[in-house]
Design an enzyme around this catalytic site. Structure first.
Site, mmCIF file in Angstrom:
data_model
loop_
_atom_site.group_PDB
_atom_site.id
_atom_site.type_symbol
_atom_site.label_atom_id
_atom_site.label_comp_id
_atom_site.label_asym_id
_atom_site.label_seq_id
_atom_site.Cartn_x
_atom_site.Cartn_y
_atom_site.Cartn_z
ATOM 1 N N ARG A 1 38.282 99.575 -52.070
ATOM 2 C CA ARG A 1 37.635 100.177 -50.916
ATOM 3 C C ARG A 1 38.361 101.564 -50.400
ATOM 4 O O ARG A 1 37.379 102.418 -50.116
ATOM 5 C CB ARG A 1 38.270 99.152 -49.948
ATOM 6 C CG ARG A 1 37.645 97.868 -49.862
ATOM 7 C CD ARG A 1 38.443 96.780 -48.856
ATOM 8 N NE ARG A 1 38.310 97.303 -47.337
ATOM 9 C CZ ARG A 1 39.115 96.698 -46.628
ATOM 10 N NH1 ARG A 1 39.886 95.561 -46.659
ATOM 11 N NH2 ARG A 1 38.746 97.307 -45.301
ATOM 12 N N CYS B 1 44.463 101.472 -42.366
ATOM 13 C CA CYS B 1 43.986 100.240 -43.442
ATOM 14 C C CYS B 1 42.553 100.036 -42.786
ATOM 15 O O CYS B 1 41.985 101.116 -42.459
ATOM 16 C CB CYS B 1 44.830 99.131 -42.992
ATOM 17 S SG CYS B 1 44.976 98.203 -41.461
#
Length: 277
Positions: A177, A236
């Protein structure tokens, strides 16, 4: 920092203490097909209140579980029967995933006797300790807020940091990601990462639902080129594992760590955000 964890043995011995409040702060990724609140109602540590990470949040934004206003936080946790003077023990049902977010939030708003149950619900259950079902109701109390603004940063601060490079930005998302190789679990987010940021996936920091030792954490951060003596901003997907990363950094010896609350849920959707792939 002081040890942020308490053991299952400690909690079992103090479960009936009047000043101890247990908090189930379980939360799952949008693609996990799990309902934390339903699982709580089916079974939880006796006496545990449910801390709804998505509900005790800023309801005026489309971003997920952003920090609530101090007055809103005080009202929500006061309604759960939790005051700033209680000894608060937070856990989640993945071992160490979302509990740090609730732990950090309580600390951010002025609770100074808050800890994380080491090993969380899985360890408690593996030891065949008691659980109970249903909603726990406690008498409403007052929570007096003392907000710590230095522990959290916003979008504009991170944008400014692109120019000043005052803080290292560390992203706790999985490497695919971070590198933009796979889609984000939330729709509408661009792939990639904040320019110049470093990647330390949160799953590198834990083992069997526990945080790794300070020595192991120091080695991980050194391997990733992180200077623990310099200021750090953690990020995050949506501000959950950014706190696990912040906790690990502090355990490794970092002294100046702040969490980017909006994280990639904000940055990856913002039309003016610079993105590196």
């Amino acid at each position: 920092m002081d040890n942020p964890f308490v053991s299952t043995d400690w909690l079992a011995a103090h479960l009936s203490d009047p000043d101890v409040v247990v908090v189930d702060a379980s939360w799952h990724m949008p693609n996990a097909a799990r309902n934390a609140q339903a699982e709580y109602l089916a079974g939880h540590i006796p006496g545990a209140a449910f801390f709804d990470i998505d509900g005790i949040a800023d309801t005026q934004t489309d971003l997920p579980h952003m920090l609530p206003a101090p007055a809103d936080f005080a009202r929500s946790v006061g309604a759960l029967g939790i005051s700033q003077d209680h000894a608060i023990v937070v856990y989640d049902e993945l071992g160490l995933f979302s509990a740090p977010r609730a732990w950090w939030t309580f600390r951010l708003f002025g609770a100074d006797k808050v800890h994380i149950l080491e090993g969380g619900g899985p360890k408690w259950r593996a030891e065949r300790r008691p659980v109970e079902a249903g909603l726990v109701r406690r008498d409403k109390v007052r929570f007096d807020v003392q907000f710590d603004p230095d522990a959290v940063v916003d979008f504009d601060t991170v944008v400014s940091n692109l120019r000043t490079q005052q803080s290292q930005v560390i992203d706790a998302r999985p490497a695919p990601r971070f590198h933009g190789e796979v889609p984000e679990p939330r729709k509408g987010l661009k792939p990639g990462h904040i320019p110049g940021s470093l990647n330390v996936p949160s799953n590198l920091l834990t083992e069997h639902g526990k945080l790794k030792s300070s020595g192991e954490l120091q080695a991980i951060f050194a391997d990733r080129g992180i200077d623990l003596t310099r200021p750090i901003i953690t990020s995050c997907g949506s501000g959950i594992t950014a706190v696990t990363l912040a906790l690990a950094l502090e355990q490794a010896g970092a002294k100046d760590v702040a969490v980017y609350d909006g994280s990639w849920a904000e940055w990856g959707a913002h039309p003016n955000a610079e993105i590196e792939v």
